[in-house]
Design a protein around this motif. Structure first.
Motif, PDB file in Angstrom:
ATOM      1  N   GLY A 168       0.796  -1.244   0.005  1.00 52.27           N
ATOM      2  CA  GLY A 168       0.012   0.040  -0.145  1.00 52.27           C
ATOM      3  C   GLY A 168       0.955   1.328  -0.034  1.00 52.27           C
ATOM      4  N   ALA A 169       1.831   1.225   0.868  1.00 51.31           N
ATOM      5  CA  ALA A 169       2.843   2.361   0.852  1.00 51.31           C
ATOM      6  C   ALA A 169       3.409   2.693  -0.278  1.00 51.31           C
ATOM      7  CB  ALA A 169       3.720   2.498   1.987  1.00 51.31           C
ATOM      8  N   PHE A 170       3.910   1.360  -1.060  1.00 55.55           N
ATOM      9  CA  PHE A 170       4.611   1.476  -2.349  1.00 55.55           C
ATOM     10  C   PHE A 170       3.808   1.943  -3.379  1.00 55.55           C
ATOM     11  CE2 PHE A 170       6.015  -0.282  -6.321  1.00 55.55           C
ATOM     12  CZ  PHE A 170       7.588  -0.518  -6.374  1.00 55.55           C
ATOM     13  N   ASN A 171       2.491   1.703  -3.354  1.00 49.79           N
ATOM     14  CA  ASN A 171       1.687   2.187  -4.430  1.00 49.79           C
ATOM     15  C   ASN A 171       1.540   3.444  -4.190  1.00 49.79           C
ATOM     16  OD1 ASN A 171       0.992   1.100  -6.939  1.00 49.79           O
ATOM     17  ND2 ASN A 171      -1.304   0.833  -6.182  1.00 49.79           N
ATOM     18  N   ASP A 172       1.104   3.891  -2.882  1.00 49.31           N
ATOM     19  CA  ASP A 172       0.795   5.173  -2.712  1.00 49.31           C
ATOM     20  C   ASP A 172       1.894   6.257  -3.301  1.00 49.31           C
ATOM     21  OD1 ASP A 172      -1.587   5.341  -1.473  1.00 49.31           O
ATOM     22  OD2 ASP A 172      -0.842   5.235   0.829  1.00 49.31           O
ATOM     23  N   ASN A 173       2.917   5.696  -2.893  1.00 52.27           N
ATOM     24  CA  ASN A 173       4.249   6.784  -3.443  1.00 52.27           C
ATOM     25  C   ASN A 173       4.744   6.509  -4.858  1.00 52.27           C
ATOM     26  OD1 ASN A 173       5.125   8.225  -0.938  1.00 52.27           O
ATOM     27  ND2 ASN A 173       4.426   6.364  -0.263  1.00 52.27           N
ATOM     28  N   LEU A 174       4.475   5.253  -5.335  1.00 52.01           N
ATOM     29  CA  LEU A 174       4.628   5.129  -6.924  1.00 52.01           C
ATOM     30  C   LEU A 174       3.894   6.207  -7.528  1.00 52.01           C
ATOM     31  CD1 LEU A 174       5.494   3.727  -9.341  1.00 52.01           C
ATOM     32  CD2 LEU A 174       4.072   1.916  -8.963  1.00 52.01           C
ATOM     33  N   PHE A 175       2.278   6.194  -7.339  1.00 48.49           N
ATOM     34  CA  PHE A 175       1.459   7.251  -8.020  1.00 48.49           C
ATOM     35  C   PHE A 175       1.724   8.480  -7.633  1.00 48.49           C
ATOM     36  CE2 PHE A 175      -2.321   9.349  -7.837  1.00 48.49           C
ATOM     37  CZ  PHE A 175      -2.785   9.557  -9.332  1.00 48.49           C
ATOM     38  N   ARG A 176       2.011   8.958  -6.388  1.00 49.60           N
ATOM     39  CA  ARG A 176       2.409  10.220  -6.106  1.00 49.60           C
ATOM     40  C   ARG A 176       3.568  10.743  -6.550  1.00 49.60           C
ATOM     41  NH1 ARG A 176       1.666  10.611   0.428  1.00 49.60           N
ATOM     42  NH2 ARG A 176       2.128  12.615   0.010  1.00 49.60           N
ATOM     43  N   THR A 177       4.489   9.959  -6.522  1.00 49.08           N
ATOM     44  CA  THR A 177       5.904  10.526  -7.218  1.00 49.08           C
ATOM     45  C   THR A 177       5.728  10.574  -8.818  1.00 49.08           C
ATOM     46  OG1 THR A 177       7.086   9.323  -5.346  1.00 49.08           O
ATOM     47  CG2 THR A 177       8.314   9.959  -7.362  1.00 49.08           C
ATOM     48  N   SER A 178       5.180   9.263  -9.288  1.00 46.20           N
ATOM     49  CA  SER A 178       4.899   9.613 -10.996  1.00 46.20           C
ATOM     50  C   SER A 178       4.212  10.862 -11.270  1.00 46.20           C
ATOM     51  CB  SER A 178       4.310   8.340 -11.307  1.00 46.20           C
ATOM     52  OG  SER A 178       5.051   7.063 -11.237  1.00 46.20           O
ATOM     53  N   MET A 179       3.081  11.043 -10.249  1.00 49.12           N
ATOM     54  CA  MET A 179       2.195  12.245 -10.601  1.00 49.12           C
ATOM     55  C   MET A 179       2.947  13.713 -10.563  1.00 49.12           C
ATOM     56  SD  MET A 179      -0.963  13.836  -8.507  1.00 49.12           S
ATOM     57  CE  MET A 179       0.221  14.232  -7.087  1.00 49.12           C
ATOM     58  N   ALA A 194      -5.369   6.402 -15.795  1.00 54.84           N
ATOM     59  CA  ALA A 194      -5.884   7.281 -16.863  1.00 54.84           C
ATOM     60  C   ALA A 194      -5.481   8.705 -16.600  1.00 54.84           C
ATOM     61  CB  ALA A 194      -7.438   7.291 -16.521  1.00 54.84           C
ATOM     62  N   GLY A 195      -5.428   9.257 -15.631  1.00 52.30           N
ATOM     63  CA  GLY A 195      -4.694  10.484 -15.266  1.00 52.30           C
ATOM     64  C   GLY A 195      -3.304  10.796 -15.792  1.00 52.30           C
ATOM     65  N   LEU A 196      -2.460   9.579 -15.433  1.00 54.72           N
ATOM     66  CA  LEU A 196      -1.062   9.623 -15.926  1.00 54.72           C
ATOM     67  C   LEU A 196      -0.828   9.439 -17.466  1.00 54.72           C
ATOM     68  CD1 LEU A 196       0.498   7.218 -13.247  1.00 54.72           C
ATOM     69  CD2 LEU A 196       0.934   9.500 -13.355  1.00 54.72           C
ATOM     70  N   LEU A 197      -1.609   8.675 -18.022  1.00 54.49           N
ATOM     71  CA  LEU A 197      -1.800   8.615 -19.499  1.00 54.49           C
ATOM     72  C   LEU A 197      -2.103   9.545 -20.305  1.00 54.49           C
ATOM     73  CD1 LEU A 197      -3.369   5.035 -19.937  1.00 54.49           C
ATOM     74  CD2 LEU A 197      -0.996   5.591 -20.051  1.00 54.49           C
ATOM     75  N   TRP A 198      -3.323  10.471 -19.664  1.00 51.41           N
ATOM     76  CA  TRP A 198      -3.644  11.548 -20.389  1.00 51.41           C
ATOM     77  C   TRP A 198      -3.130  12.993 -19.989  1.00 51.41           C
ATOM     78  CZ3 TRP A 198      -9.452   9.804 -19.213  1.00 51.41           C
ATOM     79  CH2 TRP A 198      -9.610   8.337 -19.895  1.00 51.41           C
ATOM     80  N   HIS A 199      -2.381  13.029 -18.748  1.00 51.08           N
ATOM     81  CA  HIS A 199      -1.585  14.141 -18.348  1.00 51.08           C
ATOM     82  C   HIS A 199      -2.675  15.038 -17.796  1.00 51.08           C
ATOM     83  CE1 HIS A 199       2.393  13.948 -20.635  1.00 51.08           C
ATOM     84  NE2 HIS A 199       1.874  12.845 -20.318  1.00 51.08           N
ATOM     85  N   ASN A 200      -3.901  14.464 -17.068  1.00 51.50           N
ATOM     86  CA  ASN A 200      -4.868  15.281 -16.689  1.00 51.50           C
ATOM     87  C   ASN A 200      -4.766  15.546 -15.323  1.00 51.50           C
ATOM     88  OD1 ASN A 200      -7.517  15.653 -15.451  1.00 51.50           O
ATOM     89  ND2 ASN A 200      -8.523  15.076 -17.510  1.00 51.50           N
ATOM     90  N   VAL A 201      -4.543  16.704 -14.968  1.00 55.11           N
ATOM     91  CA  VAL A 201      -4.263  17.155 -13.586  1.00 55.11           C
ATOM     92  C   VAL A 201      -5.111  16.890 -12.672  1.00 55.11           C
ATOM     93  CG1 VAL A 201      -3.415  18.920 -12.036  1.00 55.11           C
ATOM     94  CG2 VAL A 201      -2.528  18.623 -14.483  1.00 55.11           C
ATOM     95  N   PRO A 202      -6.456  17.511 -13.100  1.00 52.99           N
ATOM     96  CA  PRO A 202      -7.609  17.260 -12.173  1.00 52.99           C
ATOM     97  C   PRO A 202      -7.835  15.833 -12.022  1.00 52.99           C
ATOM     98  CG  PRO A 202      -8.421  18.831 -13.561  1.00 52.99           C
ATOM     99  CD  PRO A 202      -7.026  18.380 -14.267  1.00 52.99           C
ATOM    100  N   PHE A 208       7.110  14.720 -21.394  1.00 52.16           N
ATOM    101  CA  PHE A 208       7.339  13.445 -20.459  1.00 52.16           C
ATOM    102  C   PHE A 208       6.021  12.454 -20.766  1.00 52.16           C
ATOM    103  CE2 PHE A 208      10.376  16.294 -18.850  1.00 52.16           C
ATOM    104  CZ  PHE A 208      11.227  15.608 -18.002  1.00 52.16           C
ATOM    105  N   HIS A 209       6.117  11.198 -20.462  1.00 54.01           N
ATOM    106  CA  HIS A 209       5.102  10.309 -20.567  1.00 54.01           C
ATOM    107  C   HIS A 209       5.435   9.285 -19.539  1.00 54.01           C
ATOM    108  CE1 HIS A 209       7.355   6.778 -22.159  1.00 54.01           C
ATOM    109  NE2 HIS A 209       8.300   7.895 -22.656  1.00 54.01           N
ATOM    110  N   ALA A 210       4.229   8.668 -19.046  1.00 53.89           N
ATOM    111  CA  ALA A 210       4.107   7.878 -17.783  1.00 53.89           C
ATOM    112  C   ALA A 210       3.314   6.644 -18.035  1.00 53.89           C
ATOM    113  CB  ALA A 210       3.577   8.517 -16.718  1.00 53.89           C
ATOM    114  N   GLU A 211       3.531   5.885 -19.261  1.00 53.72           N
ATOM    115  CA  GLU A 211       2.532   4.701 -19.526  1.00 53.72           C
ATOM    116  C   GLU A 211       3.041   3.781 -18.817  1.00 53.72           C
ATOM    117  OE1 GLU A 211       3.795   6.621 -21.782  1.00 53.72           O
ATOM    118  OE2 GLU A 211       2.407   7.090 -23.422  1.00 53.72           O
ATOM    119  N   TRP A 212       4.200   3.433 -18.659  1.00 56.75           N
ATOM    120  CA  TRP A 212       4.712   2.498 -17.499  1.00 56.75           C
ATOM    121  C   TRP A 212       4.350   2.747 -16.195  1.00 56.75           C
ATOM    122  CZ3 TRP A 212       6.255  -2.056 -19.539  1.00 56.75           C
ATOM    123  CH2 TRP A 212       6.682  -2.188 -20.610  1.00 56.75           C
TER     124      TRP A 212
END
Length: 432
Positions: free
Chosen positions: A23-34, A100-108, A175-179
């Motif tokens: 859970g902590a890993f995924n929280d920070n994987l997502f937050r850091t990528s974002m 989806a937000g990472l793929l589309w670069h959708n900040v909201p 920049f892109h974040a597909e992976w």
């Protein structure tokens, strides 16, 4: 000395440890990528970047403030293992939106998914500590708490490193974040599988029953007031809250600090976040060794003072750092500069001292009250913690708009550590 490694070989501890780690890993994987995607790939303004980091931190924490009372009641009223499985299923759905937000670069959409992950963590948070006294012996609780905290920050480290690596730059500079999108979905699925193996943790048959209060404001006020009127719990909760408020300011400022104060790229930002995670993990395990398994606030005052001294030295080095150039410095260039390694050591010192400060206080919360009330006690702590953290990030946001620099915010954190040390000392005198 209390050996904690044996707990990792038992089913009564390993599944919850792995679940919270992922859970902590995924929280920070997502937050850091974002954060990396937004700051290095979308925004081009220092004030916008600092404001985004502060708002993102506040949105993640806000659910803790609003929903912790409900989360604590549910955890004490039902089987904690069943709630774990429900929460981890929800994580999969949240990460579909986040991907989806990472793929589309959708900040909201990214911020919406981040807030939803805050809700996920709100309902999981009381369980990861409150379940320990049910499955562990009394002399194992401090060791288990230290491992949970260490595992959390190792998860933060792994997620931070991977999140920084998976946000890639194309030849045209975009920049892109597909992976990263694929990774957050995969980790959520594995976390759900791990949660399936957590042993049952129903309320004790002898535990007094209570009525659920679904009114979140009234329930929050009642829970906090019912907990904070006990002096030793008040001191522990407020001390923990000061720690997390300071941590919220530091975490919110890491990416802007790296880019705009040190003039460095995302590899250095990843190093900063990773160093902080490793340090807290080291401190979390080391304090159990020093205390020999006994729950005590003996080292908390000194730990807070050392934390402040390291932050103060970091402030001094930031103020004396050469002005950023047009081209961002990479990791090798940053570490090759005078005082580059000293900045990293300052961060490591802050984190080790922070882990030694906070872990005994969490163990104290779960061992001071009856097992039937541990989740609600942790929930009350989370409400106060989140209130302090949201207030700190909001003040930081306003201060940034008024021209306060990242370096100035470090000085404020250093001064705040004195108050945290005083609270730790009061708790030590009251309980040890």
């Amino acid at each position: 000395m209390q050996d904690s490694a044996h707990l990792l070989r038992t089913r009564r501890f390993l599944p919850i440890f792995v679940t919270q780690f992922l859970g902590a890993f995924n929280d920070n994987l997502f937050r850091t990528s974002m954060v990396m995607l937004v700051i290095y790939g979308i925004y081009r303004d220092a004030t916008q970047e600092a404001t985004f980091s502060a708002i993102a931190g506040a949105l993640f924490i806000l659910p803790f403030f609003l929903l912790s009372a409900l989360a604590g009641q549910l955890a004490d009223a039902g089987d904690k293992a069943r709630i774990v499985r429900i929460v981890k299923t929800a994580e999969i759905l949240i990460m579909i939106a986040g991907a989806a937000g990472l793929l589309w670069h959708n900040v909201p959409l990214l911020l919406l998914a981040l807030c939803a992950m805050g809700v996920h963590s709100t309902f999981f948070g009381p369980i990861k500590y409150a379940i320990l006294p049910q499955h562990l012996r009394d002399d194992e609780v401090l060791a288990g708490t230290g491992l949970v905290e260490a595992g959390t920050y190792i998860g933060i480290l792994g997620g931070t490193l991977l999140g920084g690596v998976l946000v890639l730059q194309r030849p045209d500079g975009s920049f892109h974040a597909e992976w990263a999108a694929l990774a957050v979905l995969g980790v959520a699925l594995v976390g759900r599988i791990a949660g399936q193996f957590v042993p049952p943790a129903p309320p004790e048959a002898s535990a007094p029953t209570f009525r659920m209060d679904w009114h979140i404001v009234r329930a929050s006020i009642r829970l906090v007031s019912g907990t904070l009127h006990i002096p030793r719990l008040f001191l522990a909760i407020v001390a923990i809250s000061f720690f997390w408020a300071m941590g919220a300011v530091l975490a919110a400022q890491f990416p802007p600090l790296v880019k705009n104060a040190f003039g460095a790229d995302q590899t250095v930002a990843t190093l900063f976040l990773a160093t902080f995670s490793v340090g807290v993990a080291i401190g979390s395990v080391a304090v159990n060794r020093l205390l020999g398994g006994k729950v005590s606030a003996r080292y908390s005052p000194a730990s807070a003072i050392f934390m402040g001294l390291f932050v103060l030295d970091l402030f001094r080095r930031v103020k004396g750092w050469p002005a950023p150039t047009d081209e961002l410095r990479d990791l090798t260039t940053f570490l090759g500069m005078p005082n580059g390694w000293m900045v990293v050591l300052d961060l490591l010192g802050v984190a080790i001292a922070g882990g030694m400060f906070v872990v005994p206080l969490y163990a104290f919360l779960t061992t001071t009250v009856a097992k039937a009330e541990t989740a609600r006690t942790i929930a009350a702590n989370n409400i106060v913690n989140s209130g302090f953290m949201v207030a700190a990030t909001l003040i930081l946001t306003v201060a940034v708009q008024m021209g306060v620099t990242v370096a100035d915010s470090l000085l404020i954190v250093a001064l705040s550590s004195v108050l945290a040390a005083w609270l730790g000392w009061k708790l030590h005198l009251a309980c040890d």
